[in-house]
Design an enzyme around this catalytic site. Structure first.
Site, PDB file in Angstrom:
ATOM      1  N   LYS A 131       1.095 -21.148  -3.971  1.00  0.00           N
ATOM      2  CA  LYS A 131       1.769 -20.411  -2.817  1.00  0.00           C
ATOM      3  C   LYS A 131       0.503 -19.507  -2.251  1.00  0.00           C
ATOM      4  O   LYS A 131       0.206 -18.611  -3.312  1.00  0.00           O
ATOM      5  CB  LYS A 131       2.941 -19.684  -3.204  1.00  0.00           C
ATOM      6  N   SER A 142       1.286  -7.178  -6.692  1.00  0.00           N
ATOM      7  CA  SER A 142       1.787  -5.976  -6.941  1.00  0.00           C
ATOM      8  C   SER A 142       2.492  -5.772  -8.355  1.00  0.00           C
ATOM      9  O   SER A 142       3.271  -7.048  -8.737  1.00  0.00           O
ATOM     10  CB  SER A 142       2.328  -5.172  -5.820  1.00  0.00           C
ATOM     11  N   GLU A 196      -0.825 -10.959 -13.426  1.00  0.00           N
ATOM     12  CA  GLU A 196      -2.114  -9.944 -13.404  1.00  0.00           C
ATOM     13  C   GLU A 196      -1.444  -9.097 -12.254  1.00  0.00           C
ATOM     14  O   GLU A 196      -1.603  -9.516 -11.099  1.00  0.00           O
ATOM     15  CB  GLU A 196      -3.027 -10.894 -12.974  1.00  0.00           C
ATOM     16  N   CYS A 214      -8.104  -5.187  -7.589  1.00  0.00           N
ATOM     17  CA  CYS A 214      -7.234  -4.551  -8.658  1.00  0.00           C
ATOM     18  C   CYS A 214      -8.274  -3.801  -9.643  1.00  0.00           C
ATOM     19  O   CYS A 214      -7.659  -2.934 -10.315  1.00  0.00           O
ATOM     20  CB  CYS A 214      -6.588  -5.714  -9.447  1.00  0.00           C
ATOM     21  N   GLU A 224      -1.451   3.331  -7.599  1.00  0.00           N
ATOM     22  CA  GLU A 224      -2.789   2.531  -7.228  1.00  0.00           C
ATOM     23  C   GLU A 224      -2.608   2.604  -5.569  1.00  0.00           C
ATOM     24  O   GLU A 224      -1.845   2.201  -4.963  1.00  0.00           O
ATOM     25  CB  GLU A 224      -2.507   1.119  -7.540  1.00  0.00           C
TER      26      GLU A 224
END
Ligand code: NAD
Length: 487
Positions: A183, A237, A258, A292, A389
């Site tokens: 996806k 996220s 991750e 990231c 973040e």
């Protein structure tokens, strides 16, 4: 943008299911626009639905037995052919990636080359031993382990590394005999469809790799719910990752996440300040900070704080910010208007919580979603910018006196993805390696950047499950089976 002569055709904006390019069952599409020129369309892509997920999983399930039964070396040949196909279209892919999500061309070229390398590395795994041999305790007869594929695996990927991340998931999945439904991120469909095109050119058997575009909340969620999907590898996220994990583990699936990071860089007084400056600049601002592993906090020892700050501000002054299709540009736009607004709001919040902007802090292009490289100082340790973040070109400088203090503050967040130190001292370097709370530790290099043949992944809130890449990928993409054999 210069058009390439003889460039391979761009894939049409359709899904790749069972070896065919098909529109979404809903017939609906969405338009992806260029973040540097928002009025410009990059293409129309399928708004996939649950029915498309169902068809893709069915195709993957049908293809699984034959694919799993092939010799590893035969599967490796398909990966090698797909790598060659990616390389043949590399410039087109790099340009399409730049157009659809705004990463500067200099970086999209590197990322495309890396994707081909990942496929070749995965193909090389065909020639490594799999499993171990022992003696049974009671009889001395053979007992051994082997690795088997897991089955149909769903890969859910983000937009910020739109070729490297899908490929570093699908390459180990395929070489070890699994079939895949990939996806793609809503914001980066075109780059991912090039991957499908490369495997189509490699004549991969139909159904082994299926690729869908569309909204995560529809097609992604449908894959997570589908009981035929045995494992899910997700990058994105924290909030979405945790909801994917909770849903998938309830259904007994294997899950790998991750997630985000809040990565510190410590600059000791004995560091090579020029190298540290370059690492801080690249770590915080390349890809417009949309990594990231980007550097979010820079701790600088008192004695060199002012000198380091001057050097970083001078580097920002020399930096090239603007149109990402220009190969000289280092910092391009934010992926879309919503993310752009969120980052501008975060900058405002940083100011209102007492932080001072010493560079950037404003829009840097009238049309494109470009934000000037932004540096804060005097940000409190419990302020939003120090803890959450902010996925853009925003970093903060903090002073510290001792390594004890720096370590405590560097480790004082929920995340644990990447961490770096610049020092010439063996003691500080060693202590950092032992105590930094991160899955990736850099001594005298920037927080971002990772080799393809070594494990990659975060600890604390930055990850869940086995790490990716290198030999570590075996853990997620295979089951271990132990076999006792007596005569
Ligand atoms: P995101 O969480 O919004 O989306 C990631 C993927 O999940 C997309 O394909 C999305 O369509 C899909 N998705 C959304 N809702 C879903 C649902 N309900 N069910 C299933 N799938 C769903 O993340 P993003 O904005 O695309 O990526 C940026 C984030 O990714 C940042 O937080 C960044 O730190 C993180 N990231 C982490 C790593 C890493 O390796 N640790 C690498 C790159 C990016």
């Amino acid at each position: 943008m210069t058009e390439l002569v003889d460039a391979p055709a761009r894939p049409a904006g359709r899904n790749y299911v069972g070896g065919e390019w098909v529109p979404s069952a809903s017939g609906e599409t969405y338009t992806k626009t260029n973040p540097m020129r928002p009025s410009e369309s990059v293409g129309e892509f399928s708004s996939s639905t649950e029915a498309d997920a169902d068809a893709a999983v069915a195709a993957a399930e049908r293809a699984f037995p034959e694919w799993a039964a092939l010799p590893l070396a035969t599967r490796a040949a398909y990966l090698g052919a797909a790598a060659a196909s990616l390389e043949a279209r590399a410039e087109q892919i790099a340009r399409d990636m730049t157009a659809e999500m705004g990463k500067p061309l200099r970086e999209t070229r590197m990322e495309t080359a890396r994707a081909a390398q990942i496929l070749r590395y995965a193909a090389s795994q065909a020639y490594y031993p799999v499993g171990e041999r022992f003696e049974q305790a009671a009889t001395g007869s053979d007992v051994s382990t082997c690795r088997r594929p897991v089955g149909v695996i769903a890969l859910i990927t983000p937009w910020n590394f739109p070729i490297a991340i899908p490929v570093w998931k699908l390459a180990p999945a395929l070489i070890h005999g699994n079939t895949v439904v990939l996806k793609l991120a809503y914001e980066a469909p075109l780059t991912g469809l090039h991957i499908a095109e490369a495997f189509a050119e490699a004549e991969l058997p139909p159904g082994v790799l299926n690729v869908l575009t569309g909204r995560g909340s529809t097609v992604g969620a449908a894959l997570v719910r589908d009981r035929r999907v045995r494992a899910i590898s997700f990058t994105g996220s924290v909030a979405t990752g945790h909801s994917v994990r909770d849903e998938a583990t309830k259904l007994g699936k294997r899950v790998q996440l991750e997630l985000g990071g809040h990565n510190p860089l410590i600059v000791m007084a004995d560091a090579d300040l020029d190298r540290a400056t370059e690492a801080a600049y690249a770590g915080a601002f390349w890809s417009a900070g949309q990594k990231c592993t980007a550097t979010r906090r820079i701790y600088v020892q008192d004695e060199v704080y002012e000198t380091f700050k001057e050097k970083l501000l001078a580097r920002i002054e020399r930096g090239k910010v603007g149109d990402p299709s220009d190969p000289e540009i280092e910092v391009g736009p934010i992926v879309n208007e919503k993310q752009f607004e969120e980052i501008m709001d975060a900058i405002q919040r940083g100011r209102s919580e007492g932080g001072q902007v010493v560079a950037g802090g404003e829009r840097a292009d009238d049309e494109g979603y470009v934000i000037a490289p932004t540096v804060f100082e005097n940000v409190r340790d419990d302020a939003f910018l120090s803890c959450e973040e902010v996925f853009g070109p925003v970093t903060s400088l903090y002073r510290f006196a001792t390594l004890d203090e720096a370590m405590e503050r560097a480790n004082g967040v929920e995340f644990g993805l990447s961490a770096a130190i610049f020092t010439t001292g063996l003691g500080a370097a060693t202590r950092f390696q032992n105590e930094a709370q991160a899955g990736l530790i850099h001594v005298n290099s920037q927080t971002a950047g990772a080799d393809i043949h070594v494990p990659f992944g975060g600890i604390k809130n930055s990850g869940f499950g086995p790490h990716e890449q290198g030999r570590a990928a075996l853990e997620f993409y295979t089951d271990v089976v132990t076999v006792y054999v007596d005569a």
